[in-house]
Design a protein around this motif. Structure first.
Motif, mmCIF file in Angstrom:
data_model
loop_
_atom_site.group_PDB
_atom_site.id
_atom_site.type_symbol
_atom_site.label_atom_id
_atom_site.label_comp_id
_atom_site.label_asym_id
_atom_site.label_seq_id
_atom_site.Cartn_x
_atom_site.Cartn_y
_atom_site.Cartn_z
ATOM 1 N N GLY A 35 7.198 -24.764 -46.917
ATOM 2 C CA GLY A 35 6.023 -24.101 -47.555
ATOM 3 C C GLY A 35 4.844 -24.292 -46.598
ATOM 4 O O GLY A 35 3.830 -24.190 -47.264
ATOM 5 N N ASP A 36 4.860 -24.412 -45.300
ATOM 6 C CA ASP A 36 3.905 -24.397 -44.397
ATOM 7 C C ASP A 36 3.233 -23.257 -44.559
ATOM 8 O O ASP A 36 1.760 -23.395 -43.915
ATOM 9 C CB ASP A 36 4.374 -24.470 -42.998
ATOM 10 N N TRP A 37 3.235 -22.067 -45.055
ATOM 11 C CA TRP A 37 2.192 -21.040 -44.904
ATOM 12 C C TRP A 37 1.981 -20.642 -46.304
ATOM 13 O O TRP A 37 1.353 -19.617 -46.507
ATOM 14 C CB TRP A 37 3.042 -19.782 -44.498
ATOM 15 N N ASN A 38 2.191 -21.569 -47.200
ATOM 16 C CA ASN A 38 1.816 -21.443 -48.697
ATOM 17 C C ASN A 38 0.301 -21.334 -48.879
ATOM 18 O O ASN A 38 -0.335 -20.467 -49.819
ATOM 19 C CB ASN A 38 2.110 -22.589 -49.661
ATOM 20 N N TRP A 39 -0.362 -21.863 -47.875
ATOM 21 C CA TRP A 39 -1.958 -21.869 -47.998
ATOM 22 C C TRP A 39 -2.242 -20.214 -47.699
ATOM 23 O O TRP A 39 -3.306 -19.735 -48.420
ATOM 24 C CB TRP A 39 -2.523 -22.568 -46.789
ATOM 25 N N ALA A 40 -1.738 -19.509 -47.089
ATOM 26 C CA ALA A 40 -1.971 -18.122 -46.958
ATOM 27 C C ALA A 40 -1.575 -17.192 -47.716
ATOM 28 O O ALA A 40 -1.971 -16.313 -48.725
ATOM 29 C CB ALA A 40 -1.270 -17.560 -45.431
ATOM 30 N N ARG A 41 0.010 -17.574 -48.295
ATOM 31 C CA ARG A 41 0.495 -16.758 -49.460
ATOM 32 C C ARG A 41 -0.269 -17.133 -50.752
ATOM 33 O O ARG A 41 -0.598 -16.029 -51.554
ATOM 34 C CB ARG A 41 1.825 -17.492 -49.723
ATOM 35 N N ASN A 42 -0.654 -18.303 -51.173
ATOM 36 C CA ASN A 42 -1.200 -18.348 -52.297
ATOM 37 C C ASN A 42 -2.733 -18.299 -52.151
ATOM 38 O O ASN A 42 -3.378 -17.523 -52.959
ATOM 39 C CB ASN A 42 -1.347 -20.041 -52.595
ATOM 40 N N SER A 43 -3.559 -18.575 -51.413
ATOM 41 C CA SER A 43 -4.916 -18.750 -51.432
ATOM 42 C C SER A 43 -5.325 -17.113 -51.291
ATOM 43 O O SER A 43 -6.346 -16.600 -51.496
ATOM 44 C CB SER A 43 -5.617 -19.677 -50.366
ATOM 45 N N ASN A 44 -4.727 -16.707 -50.102
ATOM 46 C CA ASN A 44 -5.217 -15.296 -49.565
ATOM 47 C C ASN A 44 -4.763 -13.893 -50.388
ATOM 48 O O ASN A 44 -5.413 -13.213 -50.479
ATOM 49 C CB ASN A 44 -4.686 -15.246 -48.027
ATOM 50 N N TRP A 45 -3.495 -14.140 -50.618
ATOM 51 C CA TRP A 45 -2.972 -12.665 -50.977
ATOM 52 C C TRP A 45 -2.314 -12.803 -52.481
ATOM 53 O O TRP A 45 -1.717 -11.513 -52.958
ATOM 54 C CB TRP A 45 -1.818 -12.285 -50.126
#
Length: 793
Positions: A668-678
């Motif tokens: 889940g290293d990219w979850n900051w982008a998946r969750n917060s951004n999109w």
């Protein structure tokens, strides 16, 4: 978060002092070096000593030793921990906040800048313990300080076992890109380590080894101990030897700067650059890259005639093209470097015809498994994306010719998309329509039909599917969506009339081509994004419809009576997906083919495959394609290969790269982008499985993309997906590869006092991409800079 800058000033000589082990005399040698530097050039230079991290009682700190025995030296300790143990253990035990690696490096950078502003001088940075002793965060010092790129003085171990320790330390530094300028160690007649090490390091590039007598045994009486050490430091022979070391270091620093100053001029006279009109090139426009680490190049910054300037000679530049789309795990990744070194040490290169080695079979199996495509069963190795595409074309054309019984002399073409481009070798060029890349190539013969198609862009806050004027009679007027994920909801969109219109149009074109007597051997396309053609975002529903229509149109292509032998056999035409640019998480997924909801028969993989370290390519194919080449006649085989086919070093690096990328995804290293951004409603628990995350996302924030899309006086469209951002600049002349509409934006980003952006443009399209390791803080800093420069031009 401002990037870390390598430490290089014209008038400040900076060196890192590493030890092959703890208690080998780093501080003793630091003292000698400080005194020798103080006497260099008649005592005109300032000398400073910096201990980034010190452990043990403050009154016993190494900096106090320097103050006592090198009194003209200024000293500084950044982090002092009282417990005499490993820095990371001492930091934890202190109860104080533990500084991040970035924070520690920034403080070193600031300290160096202060010294540089005080005039000509020297700065010696003494590390703690051995080469791999951890810093406060737990990161090995060899990793931690690598971005500084200062020359190293390695204090060897003169004790029993010291030869091994010293050589191992040197290799650890070397493999991480350090320049070891000199090796220093104490004389020890019992073991004679210096004799062996002198010969060893002479063979390692004439690295000088300097020995001095051991310091006196510590006295129980402090006054006597101080007196003995003072006499030791005044020893003429030792001081003379270290003085010569300082002279050599000074000369090396001058040579390094001279080299950097001359490289662009030498390159201008010698190098023939790719994708460059050299008549428009000048030495000043050539970037001299001294090193690279993480997301950034470290670029030499000319100061012209200002030879006495206290400005840094090196400036960080964000690698905005991910080094031509190859960089995924950051520059100078020791994880990949070690994988390469291991394979180099175990195999070197071994020929691959009718042979196998572990990295090759492991990589092939892992890539096939990761694709989750039931059609793909075989992996063919080549050395780059262009040759991998040529192999894919050979596979498809032979399979179609064999199935439909066409004569070997018949001209067989490729179906594709306008604006697609599959590489610079002649065969791959022939699979693309006439364009700037091939229009003046003498052997080019475009062999195909290239469909026009609807494109996607965010314009004025809306995601718009734009249909070219010439196609609106067949495809309708396009669509508009509120969110990027809605564009990629091909399942729901397939239930509308749009898919039927798309498929009907494709079949109509195929029928017309058939009436012209033209024969086609494959459908070849880049899924979702056409890279070199201009970062064109193709409506994924159209690409899905194109595959569907081709697979249902054997009667329009060849022979309707020839049917596939099973559900994983190709039908109509073999479908080739060129995933060289778009694959392996570049667009946020392991395979961009999954965006379309179709399984291709052949796929091509390169670029991110080895994380930007080595050239390598794999072309994957279905069993039915593979069996086309089975025969008792060797000439029926796929006669294609390279001397470095499946080279073990590249394969092993690719194994490591795939494993790391998949681990990052599952972690889940990219979850900051998946969750917060999109995601409309952010997932409260970032550990939730990826199935709960949005279909399409980007590290570039949704708010940022929306903001850029509203700058309609300068921007005609923008999109972001995965790590890629593309901004199409307004151009009254229509744009295209020869347009210069994006160059002002590019030039503005290249400027900057503290750091800049090194980027490429495709005509009026400015694109930039992060690596798969780029942090949220770095992306946010980049967004601010992009908006600032967009406003400025």
């Amino acid at each position: 978060m401002a990037p870390i800058q390598s430490l290089l000033w014209r008038r400040l000589r900076i060196h890192q002092i590493y030890g092959a082990n703890t208690d080998v005399g780093k501080t003793i040698f630091s003292t000698f070096l400080c005194n020798a530097a103080s006497n260099h050039r008649g005592g005109a230079d300032r000398v400073a000593y910096l201990k980034p991290v010190s452990t043990g009682p403050g009154d016993e700190a190494d900096s106090n030793h320097i103050k006592r025995f090198a009194p003209s030296t200024s000293t500084e300790v950044l982090y002092q921990y009282d417990i005499p143990c490993s820095p990371h253990t001492a930091a934890i035990a202190s109860g104080r906040p533990i500084p991040s690696d970035h924070a520690l490096l920034r403080k070193i950078q600031e300290a160096a800048a202060r010294e540089a502003g005080l005039g000509p001088g020297w700065l010696f940075l003494e590390t703690a313990g051995g080469v791999h002793s951890p810093g406060p965060s737990g990161t090995s010092q060899a990793e931690l300080y690598a971005p500084l790129r200062s020359p190293v003085l390695l204090v060897g171990d003169s004790r029993l076992g010291g030869i091994s320790q010293t050589i191992s330390s040197y290799e650890s530094l070397k493999i991480r890109g350090y320049d070891v300028a000199s090796v220093l160690l104490f004389e020890n007649d019992q073991y004679n380590n210096d004799g062996y090490l002198e010969e060893y390091f002479d063979n390692q590039g004439k690295i000088p080894v300097t020995t001095i007598p051991e310091p006196p045994t510590k006295h129980s009486n402090q006054d006597e101990d101080v007196a003995a050490l003072a006499a030791y430091y005044s020893h003429t022979v030792s001081s003379s030897k270290i003085g010569k070391v300082v002279e050599v270091l000074d000369k090396r620093a001058e040579d390094r700067i001279s080299q950097l100053e001359s490289m662009s001029e030498r390159a201008f006279k010698t190098i023939w650059y790719p994708f460059t009109q050299q008549k428009l090139l000048s030495p000043s426009s050539i970037s001299t890259i001294d090193s690279a680490h993480g997301d950034h190049f470290q670029i030499y910054k000319s100061q012209g005639a200002a030879k006495s300037s206290d400005k840094p000679l090196i400036q960080p530049a964000f690698d905005g093209s991910a080094s031509w789309w190859t960089q995924g795990l950051g520059h100078a990744s020791s994880q990949l470097t070690l994988a390469a070194a291991y394979a180099a040490g175990r195999y070197g290169h071994v020929m691959f015809a009718e042979a196998v080695h572990e990295p090759a079979i492991t990589l092939a199996e892992n890539l096939l498994r990761g694709m989750q495509n039931p059609r793909l069963t075989r992996a063919f190795y080549t050395d780059n994306g262009s040759t991998g595409c040529e192999v894919a074309i050979k596979m498809a054309l032979r399979a179609s010719r064999d199935r439909y019984g066409w004569d070997v002399k018949d001209k067989i073409e490729i179906l594709g998309l306008k604006g697609s481009y599959h590489g610079d070798t002649i065969g791959a060029m022939d699979a693309s329509e006439p364009c700037t890349f091939n229009e003046k190539v003498d052997w080019y013969q475009g062999k195909g039909y290239w469909f026009d198609y609807p494109t996607v862009n965010c314009t004025n806050g809306k995601w718009v599917v734009h249909v070219p004027e010439a196609l609106r009679e067949h495809l309708g007027g396009g669509e508009e969506f509120e969110a990027l994920s809605h564009v990629f909801d091909v399942s729901s969109r397939s239930e509308s009339a749009v898919l039927d219109r798309y498929e009907t149009y494709v079949q109509l074109v195929l029928e017309q081509l058939g009436k012209q007597g033209r024969k086609f051997g494959g459908l070849m396309m880049e899924p979702v994004i056409l890279g070199a053609g201009g970062m064109i975002f193709v409506d994924p529903l159209f690409q899905r419809a194109l595959v569907n229509a081709v697979r249902k149109s054997a009667h329009l292509i060849g022979n309707a009576h020839v049917q596939p032998t099973g559900e994983n056999d190709w039908s109509g035409l073999p479908v080739i997906h060129d995933e060289v640019f778009t694959g392996l998480y570049r667009l946020g997924r392991f395979t961009p083919s999954s965006f379309l909801g179709v399984h291709p028969d052949i796929t091509v993989h390169a670029k991110l495959l080895t994380g930007g370290l080595l050239p390598l390519c794999l072309t994957l194919a279905s069993d039915s394609i593979f069996k086309t080449f089975e025969s008792d006649d060797k000439s029926d085989a796929l006669l294609h290969g390279h001397s470095y086919t499946a080279h073990a070093i590249g394969c092993n690096v690719a194994v490591e790269t795939l494993n790391e990328l998949q681990t990052m995804d599952s972690r889940g290293d990219w979850n900051w982008a998946r969750n917060s951004n999109w995601k409309e409603d952010p997932v409260p628990d970032s550990s939730q499985v990826n199935a709960a995350l949005p279909e399409a996302w980007s590290v570039w924030s949704r708010d940022f993309v929306t903001e850029v899309s509203k700058r309609t006086e300068k921007v005609s469209g923008v999109w972001a997906l995965g790590s890629v951002l593309a901004i199409t600049m307004c151009d009254a002349d229509g744009g295209g590869y020869k347009s210069r509409a994006a160059t002002d934006f590019q030039a503005a980003l290249k400027q900057g006092e503290a750091w800049s952006v090194h980027s490429r443009v495709l005509g009026n399209v400015f694109y930039i991409m992060a690596s798969q390791k780029t942090s949220q803080e770095t992306v946010e800093e980049m967004e601010r800079k992009l908006l600032y420069c967009l406003e400025k031009i």
